[in-house]
Motif scaffolding. Structure first.
Motif, PDB file in Angstrom:
ATOM      1  N   PHE A  11       0.817  -1.201   0.000  1.00 27.93           N
ATOM      2  CA  PHE A  11       0.000   0.000   0.000  1.00 27.93           C
ATOM      3  C   PHE A  11       0.858   1.260   0.000  1.00 27.93           C
ATOM      4  O   PHE A  11       1.928   1.310   0.625  1.00 27.93           O
ATOM      5  N   THR A  12       0.365   2.275  -0.701  1.00 28.98           N
ATOM      6  CA  THR A  12       1.103   3.526  -0.851  1.00 28.98           C
ATOM      7  C   THR A  12       0.280   4.712  -0.370  1.00 28.98           C
ATOM      8  O   THR A  12      -0.949   4.659  -0.307  1.00 28.98           O
ATOM      9  N   ASN A  13       0.995   5.791  -0.049  1.00 31.49           N
ATOM     10  CA  ASN A  13       0.364   7.068   0.251  1.00 31.49           C
ATOM     11  C   ASN A  13       0.038   7.789  -1.052  1.00 31.49           C
ATOM     12  O   ASN A  13       0.383   7.323  -2.145  1.00 31.49           O
ATOM     13  N   GLU A  14      -0.589   8.939  -0.947  1.00 33.21           N
ATOM     14  CA  GLU A  14      -0.955   9.705  -2.139  1.00 33.21           C
ATOM     15  C   GLU A  14       0.269  10.133  -2.938  1.00 33.21           C
ATOM     16  O   GLU A  14       0.196  10.289  -4.157  1.00 33.21           O
ATOM     17  N   ASP A  15       1.417  10.324  -2.258  1.00 33.42           N
ATOM     18  CA  ASP A  15       2.627  10.732  -2.975  1.00 33.42           C
ATOM     19  C   ASP A  15       3.403   9.562  -3.548  1.00 33.42           C
ATOM     20  O   ASP A  15       4.483   9.734  -4.121  1.00 33.42           O
ATOM     21  N   GLY A  16       2.868   8.348  -3.424  1.00 34.40           N
ATOM     22  CA  GLY A  16       3.513   7.170  -3.980  1.00 34.40           C
ATOM     23  C   GLY A  16       4.435   6.448  -3.023  1.00 34.40           C
ATOM     24  O   GLY A  16       4.898   5.340  -3.320  1.00 34.40           O
ATOM     25  N   SER A  17       4.755   7.044  -1.879  1.00 37.67           N
ATOM     26  CA  SER A  17       5.598   6.381  -0.893  1.00 37.67           C
ATOM     27  C   SER A  17       4.821   5.254  -0.219  1.00 37.67           C
ATOM     28  O   SER A  17       3.585   5.266  -0.167  1.00 37.67           O
ATOM     29  N   TYR A  18       5.547   4.272   0.298  1.00 34.43           N
ATOM     30  CA  TYR A  18       4.887   3.153   0.940  1.00 34.43           C
ATOM     31  C   TYR A  18       4.338   3.565   2.302  1.00 34.43           C
ATOM     32  O   TYR A  18       4.970   4.323   3.045  1.00 34.43           O
ATOM     33  N   VAL A  19       3.164   3.046   2.636  1.00 31.13           N
ATOM     34  CA  VAL A  19       2.569   3.315   3.941  1.00 31.13           C
ATOM     35  C   VAL A  19       3.497   2.837   5.053  1.00 31.13           C
ATOM     36  O   VAL A  19       3.642   3.487   6.094  1.00 31.13           O
ATOM     37  N   ALA A  20       4.132   1.699   4.833  1.00 29.50           N
ATOM     38  CA  ALA A  20       5.168   1.186   5.734  1.00 29.50           C
ATOM     39  C   ALA A  20       6.314   0.695   4.864  1.00 29.50           C
ATOM     40  O   ALA A  20       6.085   0.133   3.790  1.00 29.50           O
ATOM     41  N   PRO A  21       7.559   0.900   5.286  1.00 26.56           N
ATOM     42  CA  PRO A  21       8.688   0.650   4.383  1.00 26.56           C
ATOM     43  C   PRO A  21       9.071  -0.815   4.256  1.00 26.56           C
ATOM     44  O   PRO A  21       8.872  -1.621   5.173  1.00 26.56           O
ATOM     45  N   ILE A  22       9.633  -1.143   3.089  1.00 31.20           N
ATOM     46  CA  ILE A  22      10.384  -2.377   2.893  1.00 31.20           C
ATOM     47  C   ILE A  22      11.825  -2.066   3.285  1.00 31.20           C
ATOM     48  O   ILE A  22      12.367  -1.031   2.910  1.00 31.20           O
ATOM     49  N   THR A  23      12.462  -2.950   4.036  1.00 29.17           N
ATOM     50  CA  THR A  23      13.811  -2.673   4.538  1.00 29.17           C
ATOM     51  C   THR A  23      14.792  -3.759   4.114  1.00 29.17           C
ATOM     52  O   THR A  23      14.400  -4.873   3.755  1.00 29.17           O
ATOM     53  N   TYR A  24      16.086  -3.397   4.172  1.00 29.13           N
ATOM     54  CA  TYR A  24      17.164  -4.337   3.850  1.00 29.13           C
ATOM     55  C   TYR A  24      18.239  -4.212   4.920  1.00 29.13           C
ATOM     56  O   TYR A  24      18.814  -3.138   5.104  1.00 29.13           O
ATOM     57  N   LYS A  25      18.476  -5.297   5.636  1.00 26.13           N
ATOM     58  CA  LYS A  25      19.478  -5.279   6.702  1.00 26.13           C
ATOM     59  C   LYS A  25      20.045  -6.675   6.866  1.00 26.13           C
ATOM     60  O   LYS A  25      19.314  -7.670   6.879  1.00 26.13           O
ATOM     61  N   ASP A  26      21.390  -6.727   6.976  1.00 25.05           N
ATOM     62  CA  ASP A  26      22.096  -7.997   7.196  1.00 25.05           C
ATOM     63  C   ASP A  26      21.733  -9.037   6.137  1.00 25.05           C
ATOM     64  O   ASP A  26      21.566 -10.233   6.432  1.00 25.05           O
ATOM     65  N   GLY A  27      21.589  -8.572   4.884  1.00 25.98           N
ATOM     66  CA  GLY A  27      21.330  -9.493   3.789  1.00 25.98           C
ATOM     67  C   GLY A  27      19.897  -9.958   3.681  1.00 25.98           C
ATOM     68  O   GLY A  27      19.610 -10.879   2.910  1.00 25.98           O
ATOM     69  N   VAL A  28      18.969  -9.331   4.412  1.00 29.67           N
ATOM     70  CA  VAL A  28      17.574  -9.765   4.416  1.00 29.67           C
ATOM     71  C   VAL A  28      16.669  -8.600   4.019  1.00 29.67           C
ATOM     72  O   VAL A  28      16.743  -7.520   4.615  1.00 29.67           O
ATOM     73  N   ILE A  29      15.830  -8.830   3.021  1.00 31.99           N
ATOM     74  CA  ILE A  29      14.799  -7.875   2.609  1.00 31.99           C
ATOM     75  C   ILE A  29      13.511  -8.253   3.330  1.00 31.99           C
ATOM     76  O   ILE A  29      13.019  -9.378   3.185  1.00 31.99           O
ATOM     77  N   ARG A  30      12.979  -7.314   4.116  1.00 30.52           N
ATOM     78  CA  ARG A  30      11.760  -7.589   4.887  1.00 30.52           C
ATOM     79  C   ARG A  30      10.629  -6.691   4.398  1.00 30.52           C
ATOM     80  O   ARG A  30      10.811  -5.484   4.248  1.00 30.52           O
ATOM     81  N   LEU A  31       9.478  -7.310   4.188  1.00 28.88           N
ATOM     82  CA  LEU A  31       8.295  -6.547   3.790  1.00 28.88           C
ATOM     83  C   LEU A  31       7.504  -6.118   5.016  1.00 28.88           C
ATOM     84  O   LEU A  31       7.574  -6.773   6.054  1.00 28.88           O
ATOM     85  N   PRO A  32       6.763  -5.018   4.907  1.00 27.58           N
ATOM     86  CA  PRO A  32       6.073  -4.480   6.073  1.00 27.58           C
ATOM     87  C   PRO A  32       4.884  -5.329   6.504  1.00 27.58           C
ATOM     88  O   PRO A  32       4.254  -6.004   5.692  1.00 27.58           O
ATOM     89  N   ALA A  33       4.585  -5.268   7.791  1.00 27.78           N
ATOM     90  CA  ALA A  33       3.437  -5.962   8.352  1.00 27.78           C
ATOM     91  C   ALA A  33       2.292  -4.978   8.551  1.00 27.78           C
ATOM     92  O   ALA A  33       2.246  -3.915   7.914  1.00 27.78           O
ATOM     93  N   ASP A  34       1.366  -5.339   9.457  1.00 31.21           N
ATOM     94  CA  ASP A  34       0.274  -4.449   9.863  1.00 31.21           C
ATOM     95  C   ASP A  34      -0.614  -4.041   8.694  1.00 31.21           C
ATOM     96  O   ASP A  34      -0.998  -2.880   8.556  1.00 31.21           O
ATOM     97  N   GLY A  35      -0.943  -5.008   7.811  1.00 29.12           N
ATOM     98  CA  GLY A  35      -1.900  -4.725   6.755  1.00 29.12           C
ATOM     99  C   GLY A  35      -1.378  -3.867   5.626  1.00 29.12           C
ATOM    100  O   GLY A  35      -2.163  -3.262   4.901  1.00 29.12           O
ATOM    101  N   ALA A  36      -0.057  -3.782   5.472  1.00 30.74           N
ATOM    102  CA  ALA A  36       0.513  -2.954   4.409  1.00 30.74           C
ATOM    103  C   ALA A  36       0.722  -3.730   3.120  1.00 30.74           C
ATOM    104  O   ALA A  36       1.009  -3.138   2.086  1.00 30.74           O
ATOM    105  N   VAL A  37       0.595  -5.056   3.163  1.00 30.14           N
ATOM    106  CA  VAL A  37       0.824  -5.904   1.993  1.00 30.14           C
ATOM    107  C   VAL A  37      -0.454  -6.691   1.708  1.00 30.14           C
ATOM    108  O   VAL A  37      -1.157  -7.111   2.634  1.00 30.14           O
TER     109      VAL A  37
END
Length: 234
Positions: free
Chosen positions: A182-208
């Protein structure tokens, strides 16, 4: 006699006009193009129109359209892990199960990472021992691409992303499945996807959502409510 017209995008040269010898219905000609005029991933086209009004081959014009692409240069990274809470939201099984998936890295931009067939039939076989009957696959590979330039705000190359299969509903029929963050009106994600220690994590809390679009309307199921959905690079 057969007259012709040629049209092409920039970088594709017009060939010499084809000619048909008396009694022949086939001819050959060469179309040259400059691959350096193509950006990676770019597709260009050219078309040939035969104006055929005076021969036994038929009346009117016959048009043929051709496409030329310069493939993106990807290198194999090896096998990593996908932690699922996407297909589990659709099929109602336990979140957090892990499967092996292949990763690739762009040869010109190391921040572009993609996963090969993350939601493909092989994933279902590892998760469930088979593919549910209401899931329909085609023969094309699916690539889920991330841009990890900003590890605190990883971007999907496409959002919504076609998930590579269809869901066959009894009431609306088969529809293309999508992964949507899910995105905001400006196209940014409501909650971010992150990358740390070689792992890409998708957001929780109903954002996907694992969903579909019918008549311009988004439908489907909330995914990754557990927060476990992730991709661990090799």
């Amino acid at each position: 006699t057969v007259s012709w017209r040629f049209g092409a995008d920039e970088g594709i040269e017009e060939p010499a006009a084809p000619s048909f010898a008396a009694g022949e219905t086939e001819t050959k000609f060469v179309v040259n193009y400059d691959i350096d005029a193509f950006e990676f991933g770019q597709t260009k086209m050219f078309n040939i129109i035969l104006n055929d009004n005076t021969t036994p081959y038929g009346d009117g014009a016959t048009e043929m359209v051709f496409y030329i692409s310069r493939p993106e240069p990807w290198n194999d990274l090896g096998v990593g892990l996908y932690v699922d809470d996407f297909l589990s939201a659709l099929c109602e099984f336990e979140a957090g199960l892990m499967v092996e998936v292949k990763f690739q890295q762009h040869a010109e931009d190391e921040n572009r990472i993609r996963v090969v067939n993350p939601f493909g039939p092989e994933t279902f076989w590892q998760l469930l021992g088979g593919t549910p009957g209401y899931i329909i696959y085609d023969d094309e590979d699916d690539y889920l691409e991330f841009d990890i330039t900003d590890p605190d705000n990883v971007l999907l190359a496409t959002n919504p992303h076609p998930a590579g299969f269809q869901i066959n509903f009894s009431d609306i029929g088969a529809v293309d499945a999508i992964l949507y963050v899910f995105t905001n009106e400006d196209g940014s994600y409501v909650a971010p996807i992150t990358y740390k220690d070689g792992v890409i994590r998708l957001p929780a809390d109903g954002a996907v959502v694992v969903g579909y679009i019918v008549n311009g309307q988004l439908g489907g199921y909330y995914a990754n409510e557990s927060g476990k959905m992730a991709f661990a690079l090799p």
